[in-house]
Write an enzyme that holds these catalytic residues in place. Structure first.
Site, PDB file in Angstrom:
ATOM      1  N   MET A 152      24.048  41.575  36.982  1.00  0.00           N
ATOM      2  CA  MET A 152      22.640  41.302  37.291  1.00  0.00           C
ATOM      3  C   MET A 152      22.331  41.792  38.707  1.00  0.00           C
ATOM      4  SD  MET A 152      21.577  37.872  35.263  1.00  0.00           S
ATOM      5  CE  MET A 152      22.209  36.674  36.400  1.00  0.00           C
ATOM      6  N   HIS A 197      32.095  42.089  41.793  1.00  0.00           N
ATOM      7  CA  HIS A 197      31.624  43.131  40.876  1.00  0.00           C
ATOM      8  C   HIS A 197      32.442  44.409  41.053  1.00  0.00           C
ATOM      9  CE1 HIS A 197      27.780  40.710  41.388  1.00  0.00           C
ATOM     10  NE2 HIS A 197      27.924  40.723  40.074  1.00  0.00           N
TER      11      HIS A 197
HETATM   12  O1  PAF Z   1      27.492  37.488  34.349  1.00  0.00           O
HETATM   13  C1  PAF Z   1      26.398  38.081  34.486  1.00  0.00           C
HETATM   14  O2  PAF Z   1      26.113  38.702  35.504  1.00  0.00           O
HETATM   15  C2  PAF Z   1      25.388  38.033  33.358  1.00  0.00           C
HETATM   16  O3  PAF Z   1      25.414  36.817  32.701  1.00  0.00           O
HETATM   17  C3  PAF Z   1      25.541  39.204  32.355  1.00  0.00           C
HETATM   18  C4  PAF Z   1      26.874  39.156  31.641  1.00  0.00           C
HETATM   19  C5  PAF Z   1      25.389  40.523  33.094  1.00  0.00           C
HETATM   20  C6  PAF Z   1      24.443  39.116  31.296  1.00  0.00           C
HETATM   21  O4  PAF Z   1      23.176  39.139  31.866  1.00  0.00           O
END
Ligand code: PAF
Length: 290
Positions: free
Chosen positions: A30, A37
């Protein structure tokens, strides 16, 4: 790095790579990217030939009372980080292209979604399974990488992918922490310095749990009480949503620690809701696996 903005553009791009035999890794996010990330991106880069990340703040997984409108959005910085990581493309759809007028089909989440986060945030996993399924359609990858910090989300996506024969290998990646133990999260940006210090109670509770287990405690009620005490003691968290030890695969409550388990915490510090967890391995790997 290609920037893809519609599902059909993303699908065309992914298919063209796969047609050349290129193995694709998908990293759904997100945005508001951090080192957690980037560790997903790195694992995808190592396991696959090309990585496609997605950035989409998915409205259907937020309840009306939650932080959708103030969720951090740092798109230019995110692009720089992804470009530097050397990924092939990033899919950044607008809300209208994921949920056009008339959209009405949702993915009913699996059984494992009904507990814990499912109790606290009743519509959340329906939004997650729906958007992840849509991302899997737009980017038909070989593997998809998710963080274990969202432990239940990982289990939900794994179950959905298995039940619906999605054909994407769901890979879970370890939690990345700050040097003082705080699990990385985009929502940590909401914390002021005092709250940031109080937020450390989550990782401290898990660390003390680990110590109690190493000292031989196996009674789950006692261990859970211990976690709760650490969470609230001193200038602790404002509210505990849950602090439990459950079966690592089914998330069913345990009374004795006699099988692979996971300790899961959700708590509020001020207005910010944080989650953290610790896998509790058994046999020769008792708490030593990480
Ligand atoms: O973990 C996240 O960032 C969100 O829940 C995802 C998996 C991208 C779905 O919107």
């Amino acid at each position: 790095m290609e920037i893809l903005s519609t599902p059909s553009e993303a699908r065309q791009f992914t298919r063209s790579l796969r047609a050349k035999g290129i193995r694709i890794g998908l990293v759904p996010t997100m945005g508001a990217l951090h080192a957690g990330h980037l560790s997903l991106v790195n694992q995808s880069q190592q396991a696959c030939d090309a990585t496609i990340a997605t950035i989409f703040v998915n409205p259907t997984q937020f309840a009306p009372s939650e932080d959708l409108s103030r969720y951090p959005r740092t798109l230019e910085q995110d692009y720089e980080m992804l470009e530097a990581a050397g990924i092939a493309a990033v899919f950044v759809p607008r809300v209208e292209s994921m949920y056009p007028p008339g959209f009405s089909t949702y993915v009913d989440p699996p059984e494992i979604a009904r507990t814990l986060e499912g109790n606290c945030r009743p519509e959340h996993f329906r939004g997650v399974t729906t958007v992840v399924m849509k991302l899997f359609q737009a980017v038909p990858a070989d593997s998809a990488f998710f963080g274990k910090k969202d432990y239940q989300q990982w289990k939900v996506i794994e179950a959905m992918s298995r039940d619906l024969d999605v054909g994407v290998d769901v890979v879970a990646c370890e939690i990345i922490r700050e040097s003082d133990g705080l699990a990385l999260s985009s929502r940590n940006r909401y914390l002021d310095p005092n709250e940031r210090r109080r937020a450390l109670r989550l990782s401290m509770a898990l660390k003390e749990l680990e110590q109690a287990i190493s000292a031989g405690e196996r009674d789950v009620a006692t261990l859970q009480d211990g976690m709760r005490q650490v969470l609230v003691s001193g200038d602790g968290v404002s509210q505990i949503d849950y602090a439990v030890i459950v079966n690592a695969n089914t998330l069913v409550p345990l009374s004795t620690l006699d099988r692979p388990a996971v300790a899961l915490i959700a708590a509020r510090v001020g207005q910010t809701r944080l989650i953290d967890n610790r896998e509790l391995c058994f046999g020769s790997k008792l708490l030593g696996g990480r």
